[in-house]
Structure formats: structure tokens, C-alpha cells
Design a protein around this motif. Structure first.
Motif, PDB file in Angstrom:
ATOM      1  N   LEU A 153      62.406  29.235 -19.442  1.00 49.76           N
ATOM      2  CA  LEU A 153      61.137  28.848 -18.834  1.00 49.76           C
ATOM      3  C   LEU A 153      59.984  29.308 -19.715  1.00 49.76           C
ATOM      4  O   LEU A 153      59.853  30.504 -20.002  1.00 49.76           O
ATOM      5  CB  LEU A 153      60.982  29.465 -17.442  1.00 49.76           C
ATOM      6  CG  LEU A 153      61.640  28.733 -16.275  1.00 49.76           C
ATOM      7  CD1 LEU A 153      63.150  28.761 -16.389  1.00 49.76           C
ATOM      8  CD2 LEU A 153      61.190  29.336 -14.952  1.00 49.76           C
ATOM      9  N   ASN A 154      59.156  28.376 -20.154  1.00 50.05           N
ATOM     10  CA  ASN A 154      57.962  28.772 -20.886  1.00 50.05           C
ATOM     11  C   ASN A 154      56.927  29.332 -19.903  1.00 50.05           C
ATOM     12  O   ASN A 154      57.095  29.240 -18.680  1.00 50.05           O
ATOM     13  CB  ASN A 154      57.389  27.602 -21.698  1.00 50.05           C
ATOM     14  CG  ASN A 154      57.021  26.409 -20.825  1.00 50.05           C
ATOM     15  OD1 ASN A 154      56.331  26.544 -19.817  1.00 50.05           O
ATOM     16  ND2 ASN A 154      57.492  25.227 -21.213  1.00 50.05           N
ATOM     17  N   THR A 155      55.865  29.905 -20.429  1.00 51.15           N
ATOM     18  CA  THR A 155      54.891  30.595 -19.577  1.00 51.15           C
ATOM     19  C   THR A 155      54.233  29.650 -18.583  1.00 51.15           C
ATOM     20  O   THR A 155      54.050  29.997 -17.411  1.00 51.15           O
ATOM     21  CB  THR A 155      53.818  31.273 -20.449  1.00 51.15           C
ATOM     22  OG1 THR A 155      54.441  32.219 -21.311  1.00 51.15           O
ATOM     23  CG2 THR A 155      52.793  31.998 -19.580  1.00 51.15           C
ATOM     24  N   ARG A 156      53.875  28.465 -19.008  1.00 57.72           N
ATOM     25  CA  ARG A 156      53.204  27.524 -18.099  1.00 57.72           C
ATOM     26  C   ARG A 156      54.120  27.107 -16.960  1.00 57.72           C
ATOM     27  O   ARG A 156      53.689  27.050 -15.801  1.00 57.72           O
ATOM     28  CB  ARG A 156      52.721  26.297 -18.870  1.00 57.72           C
ATOM     29  CG  ARG A 156      51.507  26.567 -19.745  1.00 57.72           C
ATOM     30  CD  ARG A 156      51.118  25.331 -20.521  1.00 57.72           C
ATOM     31  NE  ARG A 156      49.964  25.582 -21.368  1.00 57.72           N
ATOM     32  CZ  ARG A 156      49.571  24.795 -22.357  1.00 57.72           C
ATOM     33  NH1 ARG A 156      50.269  23.687 -22.619  1.00 57.72           N
ATOM     34  NH2 ARG A 156      48.516  25.079 -23.084  1.00 57.72           N
ATOM     35  N   LEU A 187      59.936  35.420 -11.422  1.00 55.03           N
ATOM     36  CA  LEU A 187      58.925  34.603 -12.092  1.00 55.03           C
ATOM     37  C   LEU A 187      57.637  35.375 -12.379  1.00 55.03           C
ATOM     38  O   LEU A 187      56.924  35.056 -13.337  1.00 55.03           O
ATOM     39  CB  LEU A 187      58.599  33.368 -11.244  1.00 55.03           C
ATOM     40  CG  LEU A 187      59.657  32.265 -11.226  1.00 55.03           C
ATOM     41  CD1 LEU A 187      59.406  31.305 -10.083  1.00 55.03           C
ATOM     42  CD2 LEU A 187      59.667  31.521 -12.566  1.00 55.03           C
ATOM     43  N   LEU A 188      57.337  36.361 -11.559  1.00 54.03           N
ATOM     44  CA  LEU A 188      56.077  37.094 -11.711  1.00 54.03           C
ATOM     45  C   LEU A 188      55.883  37.653 -13.124  1.00 54.03           C
ATOM     46  O   LEU A 188      54.833  37.424 -13.741  1.00 54.03           O
ATOM     47  CB  LEU A 188      55.987  38.209 -10.664  1.00 54.03           C
ATOM     48  CG  LEU A 188      54.748  39.112 -10.758  1.00 54.03           C
ATOM     49  CD1 LEU A 188      53.464  38.297 -10.673  1.00 54.03           C
ATOM     50  CD2 LEU A 188      54.775  40.172  -9.655  1.00 54.03           C
ATOM     51  N   PRO A 189      56.853  38.384 -13.688  1.00 54.71           N
ATOM     52  CA  PRO A 189      56.629  38.927 -15.032  1.00 54.71           C
ATOM     53  C   PRO A 189      56.580  37.870 -16.127  1.00 54.71           C
ATOM     54  O   PRO A 189      56.148  38.162 -17.252  1.00 54.71           O
ATOM     55  CB  PRO A 189      57.816  39.877 -15.235  1.00 54.71           C
ATOM     56  CG  PRO A 189      58.866  39.396 -14.300  1.00 54.71           C
ATOM     57  CD  PRO A 189      58.129  38.855 -13.115  1.00 54.71           C
ATOM     58  N   LEU A 190      57.011  36.653 -15.828  1.00 54.03           N
ATOM     59  CA  LEU A 190      56.982  35.568 -16.812  1.00 54.03           C
ATOM     60  C   LEU A 190      55.681  34.775 -16.743  1.00 54.03           C
ATOM     61  O   LEU A 190      55.432  33.925 -17.606  1.00 54.03           O
ATOM     62  CB  LEU A 190      58.160  34.612 -16.581  1.00 54.03           C
ATOM     63  CG  LEU A 190      59.574  35.205 -16.617  1.00 54.03           C
ATOM     64  CD1 LEU A 190      60.592  34.120 -16.300  1.00 54.03           C
ATOM     65  CD2 LEU A 190      59.860  35.843 -17.965  1.00 54.03           C
ATOM     66  N   SER A 191      54.876  35.044 -15.725  1.00 54.73           N
ATOM     67  CA  SER A 191      53.672  34.257 -15.477  1.00 54.73           C
ATOM     68  C   SER A 191      52.455  34.839 -16.191  1.00 54.73           C
ATOM     69  O   SER A 191      52.419  36.022 -16.541  1.00 54.73           O
ATOM     70  CB  SER A 191      53.398  34.191 -13.971  1.00 54.73           C
ATOM     71  OG  SER A 191      54.494  33.632 -13.275  1.00 54.73           O
TER      72      SER A 191
END
Length: 342
Positions: A153-156, A187-191
């Protein structure tokens, strides 16, 4: 996750090589519908090399939703501008055939549905169905699909999925499941926190506040039930937004909101009662008037066609209010204005 792995793999293999793909959201799409569509498009692109068009009806009216689309550079296409005959595969996310809340023609074939709303009879005509009522967000289902296929999963994409779950479950405070919580936390730390801040706290025009004023002035309280009427509006999303806002009133357990938009009445129901089954209630109160659906604590519907004049709208308000109070088994009481006239 094992179920998601099996279903995602099956869908990918079925879609592979079948031609152009259309992904349909519900009308006036919210973050959950948008993020789920983007995630499905990403899944199919990575696994099959086939790009998809995301089509929607209505408008993206709520400023947070518009900010989400702009900040994450999401490409959405009004379904009215598309030549539908060019698509060989049609998918629906966060909506279903026959719900009345999407603009895809009812007489056209739908091949895939991924949703978290109660299933409808029309799904019997759909090739691939993944409907999980226990999930708080359709975005969670698509997150599991991506993870099960080992897709990075990319950031966006992560930011969009996180915001979808955050808004749909109100930060895991409304109708969430273990799967939603797990997706939320992963997902939170990837956002991107700065993008999330800009999405969730948009600047709004002056007339935004006048709609709040109108809702407050046209609100009546019937015991634990608050009813408001916005009458004519230029943004259908305001009905649901005001319904959430009005639910904060002390002593109010249920909210019924309504507003007239482009030839129809938009209805929104909210509650703080987890066992209310508002989706069932919505279908009951609009049974011979229009279409409706939803979950336990939130639901909506529409009445089309609907006269624009204030008298007709007030009559509809009284009828639906009586039905709402009866369906909730609440003792009828005289309505009291939320605020007095100056």
C-alpha cells in the motif's frame, strides 16, 4: 483474512482478460465508497494489468469528501458522461443493484458487488458477491483483499483507506468490528497525518453555517426523537452531516433529518442506540414512498419525485415523523421547538 484471500484471488482470475472495467460507487459518494473503489481499482491493476474507471452519480458535496479526492489525487468520473456499452465488467462497491442509491441503470448487468450493507434480492443475478454486514466499512474488506494478495500500500492509498474507516465508524465508536479495528490500527502508521488533517478540517463557505442555522430553527423534539427539515438544499450530504451533529443534543436518542434536492427528498436517520436497526426502520417508514437502506445506527433513503413547495415538504415531514415514532415504539408526545423564535 483467509476468506478475503480466497475471494480476492477468485475475483482477480475471473476479471483477468475480460476487457474494460467500471467500478460504481453510490451516489454522492462518501469516503468509504471512494476508498473502496480506489482500492479495488488498485488490486485489479496490480494483479491483472487492467485499469478501471470509477463512476459515480450525484455530486461530491461534503467539503471533507472533496478534500479527500483532491488531496489524494483520486480520479472519479460522473457516470452520466460515460458510454456504458464500452465496459465488459461492472463492479459495485458500498452499494448494490436495486438500492436506489446509485446511478447505474437497473436493467444493466452487474458482475461484482462488494459491500457491508444488508444483502438484497437483486444480488442473485450478480456473479461475484462479497457482502459482510458485520463489517463497519467496505474499505476494510478491500484492505483485506490487498493484504491477502501481498500488495504493498502506498501512502495515498493507505491514507484513503484509513480515513474511510475512521469516518465510517466514527473512530471505531460506531458499528465497528474486530476486522475494522485491525485495519484501522495497521493503516494509521502508513498514513500521512498532514493530509489527514487537511481532509478532516476543511475551510467552508459562509452559507455552510446558514444551513446549520436553518436546521436548528426547523428542529422539533418529540421525547427522545429530534426531527429537522432543511427544505431546499444544494448539497445532499448536508442532511447526513446535520443528522450526526443534532445527535449530540442531550437527551436525544434518535434523529430524523430531511431536505429537498433536485426533485427528491433526501432522508437521513441516526441513533446512539446500538440495537436500533435503523436500516429496517428506514425501509418501513419509506415503504410506499421511496427507497431506503442502512445499518443499525445509521440509515438513509430518498423519495422521488417530490414536490418542491414548502407545504408538500411539511406534509411529508409529518407523515414520516409519525411513522418513525411508531416504528421505534416511542410514546408519542407533542413536538417542541429546539429553539424559540427571536
Amino acid at each position: 483474512m483467509e476468506v478475503s484471500q480466497e475471494r480476492a484471488a477468485g475475483i482477480v482470475e475471473w476479471v483477468r482478460g475480460r476487457g474494460r472495467i467500471l467500478i460504481v460507487t453510490h451516489d454522492n459518494p462518501d469516503p468509504d465508497s471512494i476508498a473502496a473503489a480506489v482500492a479495488l481499482r488498485h488490486l485489479l491493476l496490480i494483479q491483472t494489468g487492467q485499469n478501471a474507471v470509477i463512476g459515480f452519480g450525484g455530486i461530491i458535496g461534503r467539503r471533507e469528501n472533496l478534500n479527500m479526492v483532491m488531496e489524494l489525487e483520486i480520479v472519479l468520473t460522473p457516470i452520466s458522461t460515460l458510454e456504458l456499452d464500452q465496459f465488459d465488467v461492472v463492479c459495485m462497491v458500498d452499494t448494490q443493484p436495486g438500492t436506489g442509491n446509485n446511478s447505474y441503470p437497473a436493467d444493466r448487468k452487474v458482475h461484482l458487488v462488494i459491500d457491508h450493507h444488508p444483502p438484497r434480492a437483486e444480488l442473485l443475478q450478480v456473479d461475484w458477491v462479497d457482502v459482510r454486514e458485520a463489517y463497519g466499512a467496505s474499505a476494510t474488506i478491500l484492505y483485506e483483499y490487498l493484504c491477502s494478495q501481498g500488495i504493498r500500500l502506498n501512502t495515498r492509498l493507505a491514507t484513503g483507506l484509513f480515513y474511510a474507516i475512521k469516518s465510517e465508524t466514527q473512530d471505531l465508536g460506531r458499528e465497528w468490528s474486530r476486522a475494522d479495528r485491525e485495519a484501522y490500527l495497521r493503516l494509521l502508521p502508513l498514513s500521512n497525518n498532514r493530509i489527514l488533517f487537511r481532509i478532516a478540517r476543511p475551510q467552508v463557505p459562509g452559507n455552510y453555517f446558514s444551513i446549520f442555522k436553518r436546521a436548528i430553527e426547523n428542529s422539533r423534539i418529540y421525547g427522545p426523537v429530534l426531527v429537522f427539515n432543511l427544505f431546499q438544499i444544494d448539497n445532499p450530504d448536508m442532511v447526513a452531516e446535520l443528522a450526526d451533529f443534532m445527535l449530540r443534543h442531550e437527551g436525544v436518542i434518535y434523529v430524523l433529518g430531511m431536505g429537498w434536492y433536485q426533485g427528491g427528498e433526501v432522508i437521513s436517520l441516526r441513533t446512539i442506540e446500538p440495537e436500533a436497526k435503523l436500516g429496517v426502520v428506514a425501509r418501513e417508514i419509506l415503504r410506499d414512498l421511496g427507497s431506503a437502506g442502512g445499518h443499525g445506527m445509521m440509515a438513509g433513503g430518498q423519495v422521488k419525485p417530490m414536490a418542491e413547495d414548502e407545504h408538500s415538504q411539511r406534509e411529508l415531514e409529518l407523515m414520516i415523523t409519525r411513522r418513525f415514532i411508531k416504528a421505534l415504539d416511542v410514546e408519542p408526545t407533542p413536538g417542541v421547538a429546539l429553539v424559540g423564535k427571536d
